[in-house]
Design a protein around this motif. Sequence first.
Motif, PDB file in Angstrom:
ATOM      1  N   ARG A 230       0.837  -1.205   0.000  1.00 51.19           N
ATOM      2  CA  ARG A 230       0.000   0.000   0.000  1.00 51.19           C
ATOM      3  C   ARG A 230       0.875   1.259   0.000  1.00 51.19           C
ATOM      4  O   ARG A 230       0.567   2.239  -0.652  1.00 51.19           O
ATOM      5  CB  ARG A 230      -0.903  -0.010   1.237  1.00 51.19           C
ATOM      6  CG  ARG A 230      -2.011  -1.051   1.144  1.00 51.19           C
ATOM      7  CD  ARG A 230      -3.078  -0.614   0.170  1.00 51.19           C
ATOM      8  NE  ARG A 230      -4.119  -1.626   0.083  1.00 51.19           N
ATOM      9  CZ  ARG A 230      -4.426  -2.276  -1.028  1.00 51.19           C
ATOM     10  NH1 ARG A 230      -3.776  -2.040  -2.136  1.00 51.19           N
ATOM     11  NH2 ARG A 230      -5.396  -3.159  -1.034  1.00 51.19           N
ATOM     12  N   GLN A 231       1.987   1.213   0.754  1.00 46.43           N
ATOM     13  CA  GLN A 231       2.861   2.379   0.816  1.00 46.43           C
ATOM     14  C   GLN A 231       3.531   2.647  -0.522  1.00 46.43           C
ATOM     15  O   GLN A 231       3.908   3.768  -0.830  1.00 46.43           O
ATOM     16  CB  GLN A 231       3.923   2.152   1.913  1.00 46.43           C
ATOM     17  CG  GLN A 231       3.338   2.166   3.330  1.00 46.43           C
ATOM     18  CD  GLN A 231       4.307   1.650   4.367  1.00 46.43           C
ATOM     19  OE1 GLN A 231       5.457   1.343   4.063  1.00 46.43           O
ATOM     20  NE2 GLN A 231       3.850   1.533   5.609  1.00 46.43           N
ATOM     21  N   ALA A 232       3.695   1.595  -1.323  1.00 45.36           N
ATOM     22  CA  ALA A 232       4.344   1.744  -2.618  1.00 45.36           C
ATOM     23  C   ALA A 232       3.433   2.391  -3.656  1.00 45.36           C
ATOM     24  O   ALA A 232       3.868   2.708  -4.749  1.00 45.36           O
ATOM     25  CB  ALA A 232       4.801   0.373  -3.119  1.00 45.36           C
ATOM     26  N   GLY A 233       2.174   2.584  -3.325  1.00 43.41           N
ATOM     27  CA  GLY A 233       1.237   3.211  -4.253  1.00 43.41           C
ATOM     28  C   GLY A 233       0.201   2.225  -4.727  1.00 43.41           C
ATOM     29  O   GLY A 233       0.303   1.021  -4.526  1.00 43.41           O
ATOM     30  N   HIS A 234      -0.837   2.744  -5.373  1.00 45.50           N
ATOM     31  CA  HIS A 234      -1.937   1.903  -5.821  1.00 45.50           C
ATOM     32  C   HIS A 234      -1.578   1.162  -7.105  1.00 45.50           C
ATOM     33  O   HIS A 234      -0.909   1.689  -7.991  1.00 45.50           O
ATOM     34  CB  HIS A 234      -3.195   2.750  -6.035  1.00 45.50           C
ATOM     35  CG  HIS A 234      -3.784   3.258  -4.759  1.00 45.50           C
ATOM     36  ND1 HIS A 234      -4.440   2.439  -3.871  1.00 45.50           N
ATOM     37  CD2 HIS A 234      -3.807   4.498  -4.210  1.00 45.50           C
ATOM     38  CE1 HIS A 234      -4.848   3.150  -2.837  1.00 45.50           C
ATOM     39  NE2 HIS A 234      -4.467   4.400  -3.012  1.00 45.50           N
ATOM     40  N   SER A 235      -2.034  -0.067  -7.182  1.00 40.76           N
ATOM     41  CA  SER A 235      -1.759  -0.912  -8.339  1.00 40.76           C
ATOM     42  C   SER A 235      -2.535  -0.424  -9.560  1.00 40.76           C
ATOM     43  O   SER A 235      -3.697  -0.017  -9.450  1.00 40.76           O
ATOM     44  CB  SER A 235      -2.168  -2.350  -8.022  1.00 40.76           C
ATOM     45  OG  SER A 235      -2.190  -3.134  -9.200  1.00 40.76           O
ATOM     46  N   PRO A 236      -1.913  -0.451 -10.763  1.00 39.52           N
ATOM     47  CA  PRO A 236      -2.640  -0.109 -11.988  1.00 39.52           C
ATOM     48  C   PRO A 236      -3.566  -1.235 -12.442  1.00 39.52           C
ATOM     49  O   PRO A 236      -4.097  -1.191 -13.546  1.00 39.52           O
ATOM     50  CB  PRO A 236      -1.512   0.126 -12.998  1.00 39.52           C
ATOM     51  CG  PRO A 236      -0.387  -0.716 -12.507  1.00 39.52           C
ATOM     52  CD  PRO A 236      -0.489  -0.706 -11.012  1.00 39.52           C
ATOM     53  N   ARG A 237      -3.734  -2.235 -11.594  1.00 42.32           N
ATOM     54  CA  ARG A 237      -4.714  -3.296 -11.832  1.00 42.32           C
ATOM     55  C   ARG A 237      -5.937  -2.936 -10.999  1.00 42.32           C
ATOM     56  O   ARG A 237      -5.937  -3.063  -9.780  1.00 42.32           O
ATOM     57  CB  ARG A 237      -4.111  -4.627 -11.393  1.00 42.32           C
ATOM     58  CG  ARG A 237      -4.736  -5.856 -11.990  1.00 42.32           C
ATOM     59  CD  ARG A 237      -4.104  -7.103 -11.425  1.00 42.32           C
ATOM     60  NE  ARG A 237      -2.733  -7.308 -11.853  1.00 42.32           N
ATOM     61  CZ  ARG A 237      -1.676  -7.181 -11.071  1.00 42.32           C
ATOM     62  NH1 ARG A 237      -1.826  -6.815  -9.811  1.00 42.32           N
ATOM     63  NH2 ARG A 237      -0.464  -7.397 -11.529  1.00 42.32           N
ATOM     64  N   VAL A 238      -6.997  -2.439 -11.649  1.00 38.07           N
ATOM     65  CA  VAL A 238      -8.164  -1.899 -10.945  1.00 38.07           C
ATOM     66  C   VAL A 238      -9.271  -2.947 -10.925  1.00 38.07           C
ATOM     67  O   VAL A 238      -9.708  -3.429 -11.980  1.00 38.07           O
ATOM     68  CB  VAL A 238      -8.672  -0.621 -11.633  1.00 38.07           C
ATOM     69  CG1 VAL A 238      -9.886  -0.068 -10.891  1.00 38.07           C
ATOM     70  CG2 VAL A 238      -7.564   0.418 -11.714  1.00 38.07           C
ATOM     71  N   ALA A 239      -9.732  -3.305  -9.736  1.00 37.16           N
ATOM     72  CA  ALA A 239     -10.812  -4.280  -9.597  1.00 37.16           C
ATOM     73  C   ALA A 239     -12.067  -3.586  -9.084  1.00 37.16           C
ATOM     74  O   ALA A 239     -12.028  -2.900  -8.055  1.00 37.16           O
ATOM     75  CB  ALA A 239     -10.398  -5.404  -8.649  1.00 37.16           C
ATOM     76  N   LEU A 240     -13.156  -3.758  -9.810  1.00 30.10           N
ATOM     77  CA  LEU A 240     -14.447  -3.192  -9.407  1.00 30.10           C
ATOM     78  C   LEU A 240     -15.249  -4.281  -8.708  1.00 30.10           C
ATOM     79  O   LEU A 240     -15.458  -5.363  -9.259  1.00 30.10           O
ATOM     80  CB  LEU A 240     -15.205  -2.685 -10.628  1.00 30.10           C
ATOM     81  CG  LEU A 240     -14.461  -1.673 -11.516  1.00 30.10           C
ATOM     82  CD1 LEU A 240     -15.317  -1.276 -12.709  1.00 30.10           C
ATOM     83  CD2 LEU A 240     -14.036  -0.446 -10.716  1.00 30.10           C
ATOM     84  N   ILE A 241     -15.676  -3.997  -7.477  1.00 34.21           N
ATOM     85  CA  ILE A 241     -16.459  -4.973  -6.726  1.00 34.21           C
ATOM     86  C   ILE A 241     -17.830  -4.387  -6.416  1.00 34.21           C
ATOM     87  O   ILE A 241     -18.039  -3.175  -6.504  1.00 34.21           O
ATOM     88  CB  ILE A 241     -15.742  -5.389  -5.429  1.00 34.21           C
ATOM     89  CG1 ILE A 241     -15.659  -4.210  -4.444  1.00 34.21           C
ATOM     90  CG2 ILE A 241     -14.353  -5.928  -5.727  1.00 34.21           C
ATOM     91  CD1 ILE A 241     -15.105  -4.608  -3.076  1.00 34.21           C
ATOM     92  N   GLY A 242     -18.755  -5.246  -6.058  1.00 33.72           N
ATOM     93  CA  GLY A 242     -20.106  -4.806  -5.756  1.00 33.72           C
ATOM     94  C   GLY A 242     -21.122  -5.811  -6.270  1.00 33.72           C
ATOM     95  O   GLY A 242     -20.808  -6.698  -7.063  1.00 33.72           O
ATOM     96  N   LEU A 243     -22.348  -5.645  -5.824  1.00 34.62           N
ATOM     97  CA  LEU A 243     -23.419  -6.555  -6.202  1.00 34.62           C
ATOM     98  C   LEU A 243     -23.776  -6.383  -7.677  1.00 34.62           C
ATOM     99  O   LEU A 243     -23.535  -5.325  -8.269  1.00 34.62           O
ATOM    100  CB  LEU A 243     -24.647  -6.291  -5.329  1.00 34.62           C
ATOM    101  CG  LEU A 243     -25.704  -7.387  -5.228  1.00 34.62           C
ATOM    102  CD1 LEU A 243     -25.100  -8.659  -4.640  1.00 34.62           C
ATOM    103  CD2 LEU A 243     -26.867  -6.915  -4.360  1.00 34.62           C
ATOM    104  N   ARG A 244     -24.351  -7.407  -8.263  1.00 35.40           N
ATOM    105  CA  ARG A 244     -24.774  -7.334  -9.662  1.00 35.40           C
ATOM    106  C   ARG A 244     -25.738  -6.159  -9.864  1.00 35.40           C
ATOM    107  O   ARG A 244     -26.638  -5.926  -9.064  1.00 35.40           O
ATOM    108  CB  ARG A 244     -25.484  -8.640 -10.041  1.00 35.40           C
ATOM    109  CG  ARG A 244     -25.823  -8.727 -11.511  1.00 35.40           C
ATOM    110  CD  ARG A 244     -26.500 -10.034 -11.819  1.00 35.40           C
ATOM    111  NE  ARG A 244     -26.878 -10.098 -13.216  1.00 35.40           N
ATOM    112  CZ  ARG A 244     -27.680 -11.019 -13.725  1.00 35.40           C
ATOM    113  NH1 ARG A 244     -28.207 -11.931 -12.936  1.00 35.40           N
ATOM    114  NH2 ARG A 244     -27.964 -11.023 -15.009  1.00 35.40           N
ATOM    115  N   GLY A 245     -25.521  -5.424 -10.950  1.00 36.28           N
ATOM    116  CA  GLY A 245     -26.348  -4.253 -11.220  1.00 36.28           C
ATOM    117  C   GLY A 245     -25.749  -2.960 -10.696  1.00 36.28           C
ATOM    118  O   GLY A 245     -26.350  -1.893 -10.825  1.00 36.28           O
ATOM    119  N   ALA A 246     -24.536  -3.041 -10.132  1.00 33.88           N
ATOM    120  CA  ALA A 246     -23.892  -1.828  -9.604  1.00 33.88           C
ATOM    121  C   ALA A 246     -23.277  -0.996 -10.714  1.00 33.88           C
ATOM    122  O   ALA A 246     -23.000   0.192 -10.524  1.00 33.88           O
ATOM    123  CB  ALA A 246     -22.823  -2.197  -8.582  1.00 33.88           C
ATOM    124  N   GLY A 247     -23.027  -1.606 -11.892  1.00 38.79           N
ATOM    125  CA  GLY A 247     -22.416  -0.881 -12.999  1.00 38.79           C
ATOM    126  C   GLY A 247     -20.998  -1.307 -13.301  1.00 38.79           C
ATOM    127  O   GLY A 247     -20.274  -0.621 -14.023  1.00 38.79           O
TER     128      GLY A 247
END
Length: 311
Positions: free
Chosen positions: A132-149
């Motif tokens: 986390r201290q090294a910075g955010h990963s350029p691998r972006v994961a979107l989570i959430g219930l179905r229908g969230a977009g």
Amino acid sequence: MSSIIIPIADPTTVEAAEEAEKNPFLVALGERVRSLRSRRGMTRKAVALAADVSERHLANLEYGVGNASILVLLQVAQALQCPLAELIGDVTTSSAEWLLIRELLEHRDEATLQRVREAIGSLLGTGGAQARQAGHSPRVALIGLRGAGKSTLGQRLAEDLGFPFVELSREIEKFAGCSISEIQALYGQNAYRRYERRAVEEAIQIYPEAVIATPGGLVSDASSFNLLLTHCTTVWLKADPEDHMKRVIAQGDLRPMADNSQAMDDLKGILAGRAAFYSKADFLLDTSARPLEATYQALHTLVTEALGAPA
């Protein structure tokens, strides 16, 4: 007059047959009860008295032939001064070290537990606080219930960032060679989770940069969710239950409402049950708070700022 010979059963054979018929779980449970009683230095009579059960009932439990109710097991656990989890064989009570770690973490608040989890990740080389201290990963994961977009917003975000778009549900189906509903119907939930874990692992290995849309229930599997938290920048796309329902129906899936007057209550229950896990994401974006275009711009700004990329 001929005599009738009545065969006498070999007691060792009878005993072996009885042993073979014992349920392995009940046998293991009985062994743990005996072990805990020995560790506490208590006689069977003393434990039975403290647990308010008969000594005969406790003996049956110890020998793996007593299918005790959960309330009786709770009473026995209290008499042995141990967690019920230890009695039934939970992994976090399976050794002295596990028990000592469990005791240290018990009754800690969520913030402290998160810091411990990240510190353990760093110690084991699986990410955590140092990542986390090294910075955010350029691998972006979107989570959430179905229908969230996740699919709609994720695909557009990937195009704008020039990243591959990975929809894990499609990857799971490729591995299994059939649809997700068929996986669960034919092979069961455990098989589905194995395919899901494989899809997460391969996405992380193959794509150093990507936008990943995840299945809504992925957070229910701790191992897969830990991988995402460690190796991805995670965004919880949150929506109101009514919007979840409307969007799924708009996609052509009428099953949530088909002959089910409890559908909305069920959906709210799922959201409530998963919210504590979704909230572990790095970022939260409410997709019900504004129109689609404004929501996308908010997501794009949030991600580009996190990655240090030009907006």
